[in-house]
Design an enzyme around this catalytic site. Structure first.
Site, PDB file in Angstrom:
ATOM      1  N   HIS A  66      -9.942  -6.098   8.730  1.00  0.00           N
ATOM      2  CA  HIS A  66     -10.625  -5.875   7.505  1.00  0.00           C
ATOM      3  C   HIS A  66     -11.810  -5.135   7.755  1.00  0.00           C
ATOM      4  O   HIS A  66     -12.519  -5.252   6.694  1.00  0.00           O
ATOM      5  CB  HIS A  66     -10.224  -7.138   6.839  1.00  0.00           C
ATOM      6  CG  HIS A  66      -9.191  -7.767   6.365  1.00  0.00           C
ATOM      7  ND1 HIS A  66      -8.371  -8.449   7.353  1.00  0.00           N
ATOM      8  CD2 HIS A  66      -8.632  -7.741   5.361  1.00  0.00           C
ATOM      9  CE1 HIS A  66      -7.331  -8.931   6.947  1.00  0.00           C
ATOM     10  NE2 HIS A  66      -7.290  -8.505   5.512  1.00  0.00           N
ATOM     11  N   GLU A  82       0.891  -1.071   0.085  1.00  0.00           N
ATOM     12  CA  GLU A  82      -0.202  -0.093  -0.089  1.00  0.00           C
ATOM     13  C   GLU A  82       0.648   1.366  -0.116  1.00  0.00           C
ATOM     14  O   GLU A  82       0.673   2.405  -0.617  1.00  0.00           O
ATOM     15  CB  GLU A  82      -0.974  -0.051   1.015  1.00  0.00           C
ATOM     16  CG  GLU A  82      -2.167  -0.952   1.123  1.00  0.00           C
ATOM     17  CD  GLU A  82      -1.887  -2.495   1.198  1.00  0.00           C
ATOM     18  OE1 GLU A  82      -2.393  -3.305   0.697  1.00  0.00           O
ATOM     19  OE2 GLU A  82      -0.796  -2.818   1.699  1.00  0.00           O
TER      20      GLU A  82
END
Length: 327
Positions: free
Chosen positions: A129, A60
């Site tokens: 998540h 990321e």
């Protein structure tokens, strides 16, 4: 008008802006051949090729950093980070770079970057998540934060975000992708920083974001049968925030409930409550109510996950309780 899903509305926005300008491109993990983890970018690599739909390594920080650099050089990247939880590994690139360069360059540099990501519970994906971290990003000067709650807004807001010269965090809820709604056949835009009254009412104002807009509208249907008219406001963008629309509603109803999926403590509802208290205290007929997630990591267990975020019946009960209270 046509009836399409939230997922397809986002894809249409991407495709339309990519057709208009070669400066617009997509990058992220599995956005190409796989079509995105939630299928949003499916088929775009066939139409636009690997140079404009880029599959990236699983990093990321690299995705955000490359996107910031491309934006500073005049491109308009749309970078996908699968889950908002993973934005935490790219906070330096987003917070210290993307959000700062326009200011630090005296306006000479622009960073027209969109980071698409997903938020919230519902898919039983566990604590790493399933978070709602929008307030971390809304706190940063220089970033814009968008949270569409339906297909019409998703398409119109994303098109506006891609054309904006500032970095935009575009937050999509996982449980909205299959929701359908009417959108125009012709091109349209939804401006950033403009809230919308999703349902008019005179008794209580409910300000809700993302999936909680849907649940608040369902609650309003139940309350209507009891003679309570709830006005539902969707900020749509939480930075910039359209407080004028919220204040106008509170002045009319005298009561305010703020509903969001993120933890109540230091959640976005606290900012709205503070501003209403500062600017419209004497219009209130009852205390402000904040209804948010529990102050716990999101559980993996389906029954526990459902327990820790606001439900329709909780919104209904909160309104019922508020209608009987006085300041």
């Amino acid at each position: 008008m046509k009836n399409i899903t939230y997922r397809d509305a986002i894809k249409e926005a991407l495709r339309e802006e990519m057709l208009k300008s070669e400066d617009v491109f997509i990058m992220g993990e599995d956005v190409g051949i796989f079509g995105g983890i939630f299928g949003v970018t499916a088929g775009l690599i066939t139409e636009f090729g690997e140079q404009r739909v880029l599959d990236t390594p699983i990093s990321e920080a690299a995705i955000a950093g490359a996107a910031v650099g491309a934006a500073m050089l005049g491109m308009r990247p749309v970078a996908e980070i699968m889950f908002i939880d993973f934005i935490t590994t790219a906070m330096d690139q987003i917070v210290n770079q993307a959000a700062k360069w326009h200011y630090m360059s005296g306006g000479k540099l622009k960073v027209p970057l969109v980071i698409r990501t997903t938020t919230g519970t519902g898919r039983r994906a566990g604590a790493q998540h399933s978070q709602s971290l929008e307030v971390l990003l809304a706190h940063i000067p220089g970033l814009k934060v968008v949270m569409p709650s339906n297909p019409y807004d998703a398409k119109g807001l994303l098109k506006s975000s891609i054309l904006d010269d500032n970095p935009v965090i575009f937050i999509e809820h996982k449980m909205l992708y299959n929701e359908k709604g009417l959108i125009p056949e012709q091109e349209y835009f939804v401006p950033l920083g403009q809230a919308e009254v999703k349902r008019a009412g005179k008794d209580v104002t409910i300000v809700a974001t993302s999936l909680m807009v849907k649940r608040s509208l369902e609650a309003a249907e139940i309350l209507e049968k009891e003679g309570i008219e709830a006005e539902i406001i969707d900020p749509r963008t939480i930075r910039p925030l359209d407080m004028d629309t919220i204040l106008k509603s509170v002045e009319k109803t005298g009561r305010l409930i703020i509903v969001h999926e993120a933890c109540t403590f230091c959640g976005f509802g606290a900012e709205i409550a503070a501003q209403v208290t500062e600017r419209a205290l004497y219009y209130l007929d009852a205390p402000i109510v904040r209804l948010g997630g529990w102050d716990v990591p999101v559980p993996f267990s389906p029954s526990l996950e459902d327990m820790v975020i606001p439900k329709v019946e909780e919104i209904v009960n909160s309104v019922r309780g508020l209608m009987g209270e006085k300041v």
